[in-house]
Design a protein around this motif. Structure first.
Motif, PDB file in Angstrom:
ATOM      1  N   ILE A  81       6.005  10.597  -8.184  1.00 58.28           N
ATOM      2  CA  ILE A  81       7.203  11.035  -7.473  1.00 58.28           C
ATOM      3  C   ILE A  81       7.336  12.554  -7.572  1.00 58.28           C
ATOM      4  N   ARG A  82       7.125  13.090  -8.774  1.00 54.04           N
ATOM      5  CA  ARG A  82       7.182  14.544  -8.955  1.00 54.04           C
ATOM      6  C   ARG A  82       6.133  15.246  -8.093  1.00 54.04           C
ATOM      7  N   GLU A  83       4.938  14.689  -8.047  1.00 53.84           N
ATOM      8  CA  GLU A  83       3.870  15.280  -7.247  1.00 53.84           C
ATOM      9  C   GLU A  83       4.248  15.331  -5.775  1.00 53.84           C
ATOM     10  N   GLN A  84       4.858  14.250  -5.277  1.00 53.50           N
ATOM     11  CA  GLN A  84       5.250  14.221  -3.872  1.00 53.50           C
ATOM     12  C   GLN A  84       6.371  15.220  -3.587  1.00 53.50           C
ATOM     13  N   ASN A 110      17.075   3.787   6.524  1.00 53.78           N
ATOM     14  CA  ASN A 110      16.344   3.063   5.488  1.00 53.78           C
ATOM     15  C   ASN A 110      16.833   1.625   5.424  1.00 53.78           C
ATOM     16  N   THR A 111      16.047   0.719   6.004  1.00 54.99           N
ATOM     17  CA  THR A 111      16.422  -0.695   6.033  1.00 54.99           C
ATOM     18  C   THR A 111      15.469  -1.566   5.225  1.00 54.99           C
ATOM     19  N   SER A 112      14.497  -0.923   4.541  1.00 52.56           N
ATOM     20  CA  SER A 112      13.496  -1.723   3.826  1.00 52.56           C
ATOM     21  C   SER A 112      13.268  -1.303   2.376  1.00 52.56           C
ATOM     22  N   GLY A 113      13.848  -0.170   1.934  1.00 54.31           N
ATOM     23  CA  GLY A 113      13.689   0.258   0.552  1.00 54.31           C
ATOM     24  C   GLY A 113      12.284   0.716   0.224  1.00 54.31           C
ATOM     25  N   GLY A 114      11.984   0.802  -1.084  1.00 56.13           N
ATOM     26  CA  GLY A 114      10.652   1.171  -1.543  1.00 56.13           C
ATOM     27  C   GLY A 114      10.252   2.591  -1.206  1.00 56.13           C
ATOM     28  N   SER A 115       8.963   2.893  -1.390  1.00 56.84           N
ATOM     29  CA  SER A 115       8.385   4.220  -1.100  1.00 56.84           C
ATOM     30  C   SER A 115       9.223   5.343  -1.691  1.00 56.84           C
ATOM     31  N   TYR A 116       9.537   5.202  -2.973  1.00 55.22           N
ATOM     32  CA  TYR A 116      10.512   6.106  -3.588  1.00 55.22           C
ATOM     33  C   TYR A 116      10.122   7.577  -3.507  1.00 55.22           C
ATOM     34  N   GLY A 117       8.934   7.922  -3.939  1.00 52.85           N
ATOM     35  CA  GLY A 117       8.549   9.330  -3.935  1.00 52.85           C
ATOM     36  C   GLY A 117       8.505   9.926  -2.545  1.00 52.85           C
ATOM     37  N   TYR A 118       7.943   9.190  -1.598  1.00 53.72           N
ATOM     38  CA  TYR A 118       7.805   9.697  -0.238  1.00 53.72           C
ATOM     39  C   TYR A 118       9.172   9.850   0.418  1.00 53.72           C
TER      40      TYR A 118
END
Length: 221
Positions: free
Chosen positions: A93-96, A134-142
């Protein structure tokens, strides 16, 4: 003829930006870590060896560019790592954040002396950075990094308007690139960039800070 600087230019959307702009007769400066053979074959100026998360590398790029004028700065370089809640990876996440949000702002700041009244800045963000969408969640870092980039773009639009510099916040659409595993549901890079260049062409101080889809739709925040 205008001078465009494009980051993340070695493949995908970045390469397609360079290809179309070169075909239109513009001067193009392609910035990347390592140039692809197809990028070299365009015959444009390539500045490689530039790691955009490195302050010293950005300073090196600034030195190479001298006192030229940049008409359009396209901050395209990005990474995507799909992180869900069951496999939370804080380092990723930090890298992104570093690549997707901080690096474009740092580069823009470094190159501001090369921009003039009438210059434009394009930030390649994503619809995945829309909170409302956002209707699906996930992909936190991006998702989180793209929200941050969009906010940086909005602030830049306000801060640079008195200098006559406009800012576009752009979503390319779902595009058939390596980042999307060449999804069959996506549009081609050629179609995406054709629309993106139309958005940049239409960008002005009156609509600076707008969050656009490549097809011209204004996207929700």
């Amino acid at each position: 003829m205008a001078t465009y600087l494009v980051t993340g230019a070695n493949r995908g959307i970045g390469y397609e930006y360079c290809r179309q702009l070169q075909a239109q007769g513009h001067e193009v400066i392609a910035v990347c870590r390592t140039a692809s053979e197809e990028l070299r074959q365009l015959g444009i100026r390539v500045e490689e060896g530039i790691e955009l998360t490195s302050e010293s590398a950005i300073a090196e790029l600034r030195s190479r560019l001298g006192e030229m004028t940049i008409d359009v700065l396209i901050n395209n370089a990005a990474i995507a790592k799909r992180i869900d809640l069951s496999h939370l990876d804080v380092a990723s996440i930090r890298e992104q954040f570093e690549v997707n949000a901080i690096a474009p702002l740092r580069l823009t700041h470094a190159l501001l002396p090369l921009l003039k009244s009438g210059s434009k800045i394009a930030l390649m963000t994503s619809r995945m950075g829309s909170i409302s969408d956002n209707t699906s969640g996930g992909s936190y870092g991006y998702r989180m990094s793209k929200v941050a980039l969009s906010m940086a773009g909005k602030s830049l639009a306000h801060d640079l308007k008195p200098q006559g510099i406009a800012v576009a916040i752009l979503h390319p659409g779902l595009v058939q690139t390596r980042m999307t595993h060449f999804t069959v549901n996506g549009i081609t890079p050629e179609t995406s960039v054709k629309g993106l260049l139309q958005r940049i062409e239409q960008l002005s101080l009156d609509n600076t800070g707008t969050f656009w889809h490549s097809n011209g739709e204004v996207l929700p925040w």
